[in-house]
Design an enzyme around this catalytic site. Structure first.
Site, PDB file in Angstrom:
ATOM      1  N   THR A  30       0.847  -1.196   0.000  1.00  0.00           N
ATOM      2  CA  THR A  30       0.000   0.000   0.000  1.00  0.00           C
ATOM      3  C   THR A  30       0.880   1.243   0.000  1.00  0.00           C
ATOM      4  OG1 THR A  30      -1.453  -1.335   1.395  1.00  0.00           O
ATOM      5  CG2 THR A  30      -2.108   0.946   1.025  1.00  0.00           C
ATOM      6  N   GLY A  81       1.201   1.616   5.938  1.00  0.00           N
ATOM      7  CA  GLY A  81       0.163   0.585   5.880  1.00  0.00           C
ATOM      8  C   GLY A  81       0.024  -0.110   7.231  1.00  0.00           C
ATOM      9  N   ALA A  82      -0.785  -1.164   7.272  1.00  0.00           N
ATOM     10  CA  ALA A  82      -0.926  -1.969   8.494  1.00  0.00           C
ATOM     11  C   ALA A  82      -1.418  -3.350   8.095  1.00  0.00           C
ATOM     12  CB  ALA A  82      -1.914  -1.319   9.456  1.00  0.00           C
ATOM     13  N   ASP A  83      -1.176  -4.300   8.983  1.00  0.00           N
ATOM     14  CA  ASP A  83      -1.627  -5.672   8.719  1.00  0.00           C
ATOM     15  C   ASP A  83      -3.011  -5.930   9.278  1.00  0.00           C
ATOM     16  OD1 ASP A  83       0.799  -6.668   7.418  1.00  0.00           O
ATOM     17  OD2 ASP A  83       1.695  -6.100   9.322  1.00  0.00           O
ATOM     18  N   GLY A  95       4.355  -6.981   9.024  1.00  0.00           N
ATOM     19  CA  GLY A  95       4.250  -8.052   8.031  1.00  0.00           C
ATOM     20  C   GLY A  95       5.419  -8.020   7.059  1.00  0.00           C
ATOM     21  N   GLY A  96       5.933  -6.814   6.821  1.00  0.00           N
ATOM     22  CA  GLY A  96       7.100  -6.676   5.933  1.00  0.00           C
ATOM     23  C   GLY A  96       8.403  -6.660   6.717  1.00  0.00           C
ATOM     24  N   GLU A 102       9.353   1.592  11.512  1.00  0.00           N
ATOM     25  CA  GLU A 102       7.976   2.086  11.368  1.00  0.00           C
ATOM     26  C   GLU A 102       7.480   2.686  12.675  1.00  0.00           C
ATOM     27  OE1 GLU A 102       6.210  -0.782   7.841  1.00  0.00           O
ATOM     28  OE2 GLU A 102       6.095  -1.503   9.893  1.00  0.00           O
TER      29      GLU A 102
HETATM   30  C1  5RP Z   1       5.596  -3.653   6.979  1.00  0.00           C
HETATM   31  C2  5RP Z   1       4.232  -3.288   7.420  1.00  0.00           C
HETATM   32  C3  5RP Z   1       3.223  -3.007   6.362  1.00  0.00           C
HETATM   33  O1  5RP Z   1       2.699  -1.735   6.565  1.00  0.00           O
HETATM   34  C4  5RP Z   1       2.135  -4.028   6.461  1.00  0.00           C
HETATM   35  O2  5RP Z   1       2.718  -5.312   6.331  1.00  0.00           O
HETATM   36  C5  5RP Z   1       1.063  -3.828   5.393  1.00  0.00           C
HETATM   37  O3  5RP Z   1       1.577  -4.140   4.137  1.00  0.00           O
HETATM   38  P1  5RP Z   1       0.689  -4.127   2.834  1.00  0.00           P
HETATM   39  O4  5RP Z   1       0.358  -2.689   2.564  1.00  0.00           O
HETATM   40  O5  5RP Z   1       1.588  -4.730   1.796  1.00  0.00           O
HETATM   41  O6  5RP Z   1      -0.535  -4.949   3.085  1.00  0.00           O
HETATM   42  O7  5RP Z   1       3.912  -3.215   8.576  1.00  0.00           O
HETATM   43  O8  5RP Z   1       6.423  -3.971   8.048  1.00  0.00           O
END
Ligand code: 5RP
EC number: 5.3.1.6
Length: 218
Positions: A30, A81-83, A95-96, A102
């Site tokens: 995102t 973004g967020a999971d 998640g990343g 962050e």
């Molecule tokens: C990375 C994060 C991302 O913001 C989270 O994984 C959301 O990713 P995406 O936009 O690909 O769904 O926290 O560490």
């Protein structure tokens, strides 16, 4: 998945970027749309300074000629973004694997805008395994100590995933990730950071098939 919704959220959030702002630039798919859209604005003359939350986002910014500077004390808005997020604006992130940077950037920003697709919402955090960054030193023991708090934990990619800070990520499956766990997990020696973000988000931009919903967090 839900690429269009992610893009919708990113495009709506971009409307809040103004000349001379210092902005946090997040990580993930995102955030990618946000960076791509931002590069178009920069091309047209927008002047901003970006504080990226990962090496990957930094590389992207540089490839798009978006100015980057880590020696900024006052960040106007962080966009990331967020999971998963709940009713109260609590988030799970990482998640990343970029949760440490962050959280530093989000904590030090006046506003924190979160960009998500519709699937990231849960009444209570329970869907996404909680990422925890830990030092490699005695990390098997750190994992055991985390599991004592009532989860099933595993090293991301069997310790092959190394964060930008040279650490491991442990993914923790709780039946319910109580936001209060943040401080309990952080107390465990060896834990660098926990992917629970409480009291940080100020607005959530949720892309849906009907457009972008903006949720103000009180
Ligand atoms: C990375 C994060 C991302 O913001 C989270 O994984 C959301 O990713 P995406 O936009 O690909 O769904 O926290 O560490």
């Amino acid at each position: 998945m839900f690429e269009n919704e992610k893009k919708i959220a990113a495009m709506e959030a971009l409307k809040f970027v103004k000349n001379d702002m210092r902005i946090g630039i997040g990580t993930g798919s995102t955030a990618y749309y946000f960076i791509e859209g931002l590069s178009e604005l920069v091309k047209k003359g927008l002047k901003i300074t970006g504080i990226p939350t990962s090496k990957k986002s930094e590389e992207l910014c540089r490839s798009f000629n978006i100015p980057v500077d880590y020696n900024i004390k006052d960040i106007d808005i962080d966009f990331d973004g967020a999971d998963e997020f709940d009713l109260y604006g609590n988030l799970i992130k990482g998640g990343g694997g970029a949760l440490v940077r962050e959280k530093i950037v989000a904590y030090n920003s006046r506003e924190f805008y979160v960009l998500v697709d519709h699937s990231k919402y849960s009444e209570r955090l329970h869907k996404f395994p909680l990422p925890v960054e830990v030092l490699p030193f005695m990390s098997d023991k750190t994992l055991e100590n985390i599991e004592k708090l009532g989860c099933k934990a595993s090293f991301r990619d069997d310790k092959k995933f190394i964060s930008d800070n040279g650490n491991y990520i442990i993914d923790c499956v709780f039946n319910y990730t109580d936001p209060e766990l943040e401080s309990q997990i952080k107390m465990i020696p060896g834990v660098v950071e926990v992917g629970i973000f409480r009291h940080l988000a100020t607005k959530i931009f949720q892309g849906t098939i009907d457009g972008c919903k903006i949720i103000d967090i009180k």
